[in-house]
Each structure stands twice: as structure tokens, then as C-alpha cells.
Motif scaffolding. Sequence first.
Motif, mmCIF file in Angstrom:
data_model
loop_
_atom_site.group_PDB
_atom_site.id
_atom_site.type_symbol
_atom_site.label_atom_id
_atom_site.label_comp_id
_atom_site.label_asym_id
_atom_site.label_seq_id
_atom_site.Cartn_x
_atom_site.Cartn_y
_atom_site.Cartn_z
ATOM 1 N N PHE A 343 47.737 -34.472 3.634
ATOM 2 C CA PHE A 343 47.399 -33.394 2.578
ATOM 3 C C PHE A 343 48.663 -33.068 1.620
ATOM 4 O O PHE A 343 49.738 -32.734 2.325
ATOM 5 N N TYR A 344 48.141 -32.796 0.595
ATOM 6 C CA TYR A 344 49.138 -32.394 -0.493
ATOM 7 C C TYR A 344 48.485 -31.237 -1.360
ATOM 8 O O TYR A 344 47.633 -31.482 -2.161
ATOM 9 N N ILE A 345 48.867 -29.995 -0.895
ATOM 10 C CA ILE A 345 48.135 -29.090 -1.734
ATOM 11 C C ILE A 345 49.124 -28.298 -2.643
ATOM 12 O O ILE A 345 50.250 -27.788 -2.476
ATOM 13 N N PRO A 346 48.865 -28.369 -4.128
ATOM 14 C CA PRO A 346 49.940 -28.097 -4.945
ATOM 15 C C PRO A 346 50.286 -26.467 -4.968
ATOM 16 O O PRO A 346 51.332 -26.284 -5.137
ATOM 17 N N THR A 347 49.464 -25.766 -4.705
ATOM 18 C CA THR A 347 49.685 -24.442 -4.705
ATOM 19 C C THR A 347 49.238 -23.425 -3.516
ATOM 20 O O THR A 347 47.946 -23.983 -2.967
ATOM 21 N N PHE A 348 49.550 -22.198 -3.114
ATOM 22 C CA PHE A 348 48.985 -21.576 -1.902
ATOM 23 C C PHE A 348 49.896 -20.363 -2.013
ATOM 24 O O PHE A 348 50.374 -20.058 -2.877
ATOM 25 N N THR A 349 49.260 -19.319 -1.142
ATOM 26 C CA THR A 349 49.545 -17.758 -1.224
ATOM 27 C C THR A 349 49.936 -17.456 0.379
ATOM 28 O O THR A 349 49.478 -18.054 1.143
ATOM 29 N N LYS A 351 51.777 -14.264 2.767
ATOM 30 C CA LYS A 351 51.968 -12.978 3.197
ATOM 31 C C LYS A 351 52.887 -12.795 4.400
ATOM 32 O O LYS A 351 52.824 -13.410 5.434
ATOM 33 N N VAL A 352 54.168 -12.223 4.140
ATOM 34 C CA VAL A 352 55.138 -12.073 5.208
ATOM 35 C C VAL A 352 55.196 -10.628 5.481
ATOM 36 O O VAL A 352 55.777 -9.887 4.418
ATOM 37 N N GLU A 353 54.884 -10.003 6.521
ATOM 38 C CA GLU A 353 54.896 -8.580 6.989
ATOM 39 C C GLU A 353 54.187 -7.936 5.842
ATOM 40 O O GLU A 353 53.083 -8.145 5.669
ATOM 41 N N ASN A 354 54.762 -7.226 5.032
ATOM 42 C CA ASN A 354 53.879 -6.411 3.889
ATOM 43 C C ASN A 354 54.002 -6.908 2.466
ATOM 44 O O ASN A 354 53.522 -6.332 1.634
ATOM 45 N N LYS A 355 54.574 -7.958 2.270
ATOM 46 C CA LYS A 355 54.724 -8.720 1.197
ATOM 47 C C LYS A 355 53.968 -10.128 0.819
ATOM 48 O O LYS A 355 53.934 -10.868 1.813
ATOM 49 N N THR A 356 53.402 -9.811 -0.373
ATOM 50 C CA THR A 356 52.400 -11.019 -0.887
ATOM 51 C C THR A 356 53.069 -11.790 -1.447
ATOM 52 O O THR A 356 53.657 -11.053 -2.905
ATOM 53 N N ILE A 357 53.431 -13.200 -1.489
ATOM 54 C CA ILE A 357 54.048 -13.993 -2.666
ATOM 55 C C ILE A 357 52.872 -15.071 -2.863
ATOM 56 O O ILE A 357 52.192 -15.705 -2.288
ATOM 57 N N ASN A 358 52.490 -14.947 -4.322
ATOM 58 C CA ASN A 358 51.517 -15.672 -4.988
ATOM 59 C C ASN A 358 52.119 -16.951 -5.688
ATOM 60 O O ASN A 358 53.190 -16.990 -5.821
ATOM 61 N N ASN A 359 51.142 -17.777 -5.958
ATOM 62 C CA ASN A 359 51.386 -19.170 -6.507
ATOM 63 C C ASN A 359 52.640 -19.855 -5.971
ATOM 64 O O ASN A 359 53.365 -20.307 -6.856
ATOM 65 N N ILE A 360 52.659 -20.124 -4.909
ATOM 66 C CA ILE A 360 53.953 -20.808 -4.154
ATOM 67 C C ILE A 360 53.522 -22.131 -4.135
ATOM 68 O O ILE A 360 52.279 -22.759 -4.142
ATOM 69 N N GLN A 361 54.415 -22.933 -4.950
ATOM 70 C CA GLN A 361 54.267 -24.493 -5.057
ATOM 71 C C GLN A 361 54.335 -25.329 -3.780
ATOM 72 O O GLN A 361 55.292 -25.388 -3.342
ATOM 73 N N LEU A 362 53.357 -26.074 -3.843
ATOM 74 C CA LEU A 362 53.450 -26.985 -2.740
ATOM 75 C C LEU A 362 53.457 -26.728 -1.190
ATOM 76 O O LEU A 362 54.511 -26.399 -0.618
ATOM 77 N N ILE A 363 52.508 -27.160 -0.758
ATOM 78 C CA ILE A 363 52.546 -27.466 1.015
ATOM 79 C C ILE A 363 51.767 -28.716 1.123
ATOM 80 O O ILE A 363 50.873 -29.083 0.782
ATOM 81 N N GLN A 364 52.499 -29.415 2.061
ATOM 82 C CA GLN A 364 52.047 -30.643 2.557
ATOM 83 C C GLN A 364 52.006 -30.887 3.821
ATOM 84 O O GLN A 364 53.091 -30.006 4.632
ATOM 85 N N THR A 365 51.485 -31.700 4.485
ATOM 86 C CA THR A 365 51.624 -32.292 6.075
ATOM 87 C C THR A 365 52.622 -33.063 6.318
ATOM 88 O O THR A 365 53.241 -33.858 5.403
ATOM 89 N N VAL A 366 53.123 -33.225 7.474
ATOM 90 C CA VAL A 366 54.034 -33.692 8.080
ATOM 91 C C VAL A 366 53.966 -35.364 7.932
ATOM 92 O O VAL A 366 52.754 -35.648 8.483
ATOM 93 N N THR A 367 54.576 -36.227 7.413
ATOM 94 C CA THR A 367 54.478 -37.688 7.558
ATOM 95 C C THR A 367 55.569 -38.245 7.926
ATOM 96 O O THR A 367 56.616 -37.540 7.947
ATOM 97 N N PRO A 368 55.767 -39.483 8.193
ATOM 98 C CA PRO A 368 57.006 -40.356 8.108
ATOM 99 C C PRO A 368 57.993 -40.187 7.040
ATOM 100 O O PRO A 368 59.365 -40.852 7.106
ATOM 101 N N ALA A 369 57.519 -39.975 5.917
ATOM 102 C CA ALA A 369 58.219 -39.669 4.798
ATOM 103 C C ALA A 369 59.263 -38.752 4.848
ATOM 104 O O ALA A 369 60.453 -38.694 4.315
ATOM 105 N N VAL A 370 58.737 -37.534 5.686
ATOM 106 C CA VAL A 370 59.845 -36.223 5.881
ATOM 107 C C VAL A 370 60.848 -36.569 6.752
ATOM 108 O O VAL A 370 60.703 -37.311 7.895
ATOM 109 N N GLN A 371 62.012 -36.391 6.458
ATOM 110 C CA GLN A 371 63.165 -36.387 7.480
ATOM 111 C C GLN A 371 63.587 -35.209 7.802
ATOM 112 O O GLN A 371 63.748 -34.052 7.236
#
Length: 642
Positions: A343-349, A351-371
Motif C-alpha cells: 500500500f502507498y497512501i499519499p497523505t494522512f493525518t 495525532k500525537v498527545e494533544n497535537k493534530t498534524i494534518n496533510n502528512i505526506q506518504l505512508i506505505q507498507t514495509v516491503t523488501p525495498a525498505v532497508q
Amino acid sequence: MAFLELKNIRKSYYLGKTEFPVLKGINLNFELGEFVSILGESGGGKSTLMNIIGGLDRKFDGEVVVNGETLDHKQEKKLDVYRRKTVGYIFQSFNLINYQTNLQNVETSLNMTTLTAVERKQRATELLKQVGLGEHINKYPGQLSGGQKQRVAIARALAADPDVMIADEPTGALDSVNTTEVLELLNQIAKEGKLVIVVTHSQAVADYGTRILHMADGVIDEEIQLKDKYDAEANKAARLTSKPLKGGALWKMAFDHLKFKKGQNILITLGSAIGIFSVMLFLGLGNGIQGYISSQVTDMVNPQVIQISKKTNGKNPQAADITTADVNQVKSVKNIKSATAGFYIPTFTAKVENKTINNIQLIQTVTPAVQKSGITKGHMPGKNEIVVDSGSVAQAWNKKNYKKIIGKTITVQIQAMDKQGKPVMASRKLKVVGYQTIGSLVTKATMTSMLKGAKADVQPNFIAAKVNTVDNVKVATKAVKGLTNAHGKKAFSVSGAGAILDTIKTITSLASYVLAAIAGISLLVSALMIIVTTYMSVAERTKEIGVLRALGARAKDVRKLFTNEALLIGGISAVTGLIAAYAVELIMNTALHGMIKYSIVQISVGNVAFAIIIAIVIALLASFVPSRKAAKLNTIDALAAD
């Protein structure tokens, strides 16, 4: 039979079509053991006759017979041997080589014999002692008086053990005391069974010999026998064997001249060395930058893995979904070791503790490409764990203490659609187990579970295919790009670290070559400097060239001498430039290692070979014309130069 015979020697000079006869039918015989003085006023033809006897002048009519054999003056190689083996010259102006010691001047003649280095030095030493210069062996000609210089010239003329000694006004530049000493030496040479021919305008000098030939207006108008010739039996002892000038001697002469003109040559060498240094440094820097970028990329992404996505027309989003059939089709390609959907998701949101972070770029799943090495801090994620992006997540949460995000719980939210096309929010609380430079990572199981829990209709959208070796990445990439779908059209597009690295290498190589080419302009300047220096050297040493040719050196020996000097300048410049480049490489790598933990300058063996070859080629090209000009100089004209 006479040892040396001149038969009807005639020579004229021409001014336009007007002929000016200089020699008008000279017929003479010379025996070994004679001390013959050719006496006459200037312009009578004495020097011209001497040049013909000595094998310097080739354009005349008549015959010169030496020991029963006619000397063919049209064959330059035979004349070289004749001058080297049979004739010794003593010049009025001494014509010593100023950058050689007295010992080396005498050894110059001996370098054209078969004697060993030890034997040459021993004979030269003995000859200098014989002429009374035992205490001045290692001095230079510039440190001697006129009489002493003439003695060195006599020792040099004697060195190769010639049959004929030709002396051109040998006492013209000497006082009465030195004149007597030189004449005594010449008389002694005749007593040893050699033929001594002295050209002079002095009656007192002429009276020292065994025979006087008076010359006027191109003819011998009087011959006076003063005494019997000396016994020539001594001359039948074992003789030295002549041979062409040794290559090692030419290299030594070239090096000696460089040392003698060290101030001038240091500047030229420095200029050339700067060019070599600049080229080497830029090439080494290009190598280092390529290596550094490659290491950074491969630390994050496995270069054996290519990332594959489906080609779509953009109208149907589901057309980009990866199916099991797609994965199997990729697996079937030659050199593909494994294929995994991800999976390759371009953006996500988040929340860490009480802080929300919007429009974070790129979350993807672990594959053999990842070192694993790409994770700056922490470890690979497991179930319900996440490795976050250090910039867009960790530092967005707490810029000063972003490292403390490890261990925190983060709520990840992904906006998606269900099967009916209604928006849904996939959310999951994940534990932060690390951070990296680019993107965030979760396992495929975590992503699948999170999406299913929200009933989101999101399918894997890329394939990570591992190639069996790095060398086969290009071949495998080309094969995958050639796969077609059910409609016969290209099915996949491919990206990966290998392609990125190839592009980076091309760009950095181009940049380093452009910089090296700019630096190489200084090499062209140095080539011009070498050309000018060699031309100046030829002009300054014209008389030396004439002396070497008179002693029996060949035209190609003269050419090699000046070529060798240029090669020495090029070689020393290359070594100096390389040492400087390696020194700067060490300094830069040491200074930057604490910052980037990498050697940013890497001068390769190929770069070194390139520098040496370039230096040699430049030196050869720069010396080509001047050295050939030196070799073509007329010996008589060279000897007459100021």
C-alpha cells in the motif's frame, strides 16, 4: 697508403645565380702521426676544408678517402659514425656544455662507446688529470679560465680515442702561456700516433707542427715539411668501440639541464602541476559525491528492488489496484526473485498527545525495498507499530525534542471510500518505534486491518519486486516494462533506486567532467609553457646541438634530448599534482568525516592513470615541433651560433 686523402675537393657558395668558389680543387694526403697546420688568412677556405674533413659539410664535389675507403657524405648515418669513431674536435670557443661538470663534458664522448659507467668515469678522470685538471674534475666550465676550458675540450676530443684530431684556432682565445701548454698537448697527441690537423692564422702555432699547408684563395699555394711525422705504431693498440649515444645518457643530460635551469623549470612544473591537481580533485570529488549519494539512497531503499505500478488512463481509480494475477505475472519475469504487493497512501493525518498534524505526506507498507539502515533511530515496525517521518511528523510534533516521539502512541487517520463510494475514516492507534528521513512505515497486516476495520475500499497499489542481483536490475526492469495487459497494451510502469542512482550518477559525472574540463584549461596553458620553454631551450643551446652532432650524436639523439626534457617536466608535474591532490583529499575527508561519515573525495586508480597519460601526451605534443626543429639544425650553422 695515406690514412686520409682529399681528391679534387671543390666547393662554391651562391648568391642568387652568382657563384663564389671557396675550394678550387684541393688534393692532399695525411698520415697518422702527423701534426699538420693549415695556415692562412680569414676567407681563404680553411674552415670550409676543415668542415669537409670532419664530416660536417656534405655539399661539395670531390672525394674524401679514409683508410682506403671513400666516405660517402650523402649518407648522414655513415657521417654520424665517422664523426663518432674517427674524428675528435677542439673548438676555438671551447663549446663546453655549461650545465655539465668538466667530468660530464668528457663523459659525453664516452657515452658513445661500449665502456661501462665505471669505465667511462675512470677514463674521463684520467684524461682530465692528463691535461692537468685533476683538481677541477667536478667544477663547471663557468668556474674555469680560458686555458682550462680548452684543456677540457682537448680531453673531451681525446675521450673516444679518435684517429683524427681537428683543432679550429685552438689557441685563438688564449694567452701565450696557455697557448704553449695547449700546443704541447696537441704535439703529444700526434706523438701517440694520431693525425692532428690544426687550422690557424698564426705562424707561431703553425711552426709547432710537422708540416705546414698554406692556404689562400681556395687552394694550397705552399707546403712546408718541418720534420718527420711521429711513429704511428702506438696507435695500433686496442681501440675503443663506438656506438650510438646511450638512452640513459640522454635522460641524464635532460635532467641535468632541468636542474641547471631549476628556477625557470620549477615555475613551469608548478603551472602544469596545478592543472593536474585541479583535474584530479574535481574527478575525485565527482567520485565521492556519486558514492555518497548512492550510499544514502541504498541505505534507505534496496537497489535490488524495483517498484511497479499499473498504468491507467486516470478515469477509473480501481484500475490501479494490484491483483494476485498482477503479482504472479511479475513473478514470472526472468531474474525476478520475489514480488510483494503493498500500500502507498499519499497523505494522512496524525495525532500525537494533544497535537493534530494534518496533510502528512506518504505512508506505505514495509516491503523488501525498505532497508533497516534507512531507519535513522529505532527499528522496523511490527503489529500496530509505526516508523514516522522525522520531519513532517516527529519535528512537527516537537521540533526541539522530536527524538522523544519514540515510544509515544500516535493516532493515524486515513481518508478513504467504502464500496458504495461514501467517505470513511480509517483510524488506528499505533506505537512509534522509530523515525526516518522520508515517509512513514507500517506493516501490510497493520494497514490491511486498519482499512478493513473502517470498511474502506482500498487495495494494494504497487508491487515491490526483488531482482536476483543488482547487475540484472536494468534487464528485469526492461522485461517488466514489456509486459502487456489483456488489451495488449503496456501494463506496468517501473521505478526504483537503481534508476534513481543511474540518473544521479549521470548528473554528477557530467558535473565533475565539466569542472574537470574547466580545470583542464590550465593544462593547455601548461602545454603552451612547455612549448615556449622547449623553443627557448633550443635557441639557447644551438651551439650545444652543433657540438653533440660534431661528436657523433645522431639527429634523433638531439630530438630525444629535448623530448626527454619535456617528458621530465610533464612527469614531475604529474607527480607533484597527484601528491597535492592526495594531500587535499586527505584534508577534506578528515575535515568532513565527522559531519557526513563518508570520504567525499575519492581519487581512483583510473584517475591517476588518466592524469599520468594526459601529462605525458601534453609533454609529447608540446615538444613535437621544437625537438624536431633542433634535430634538423645544420651542424655547421649550429656551431657558428652566438
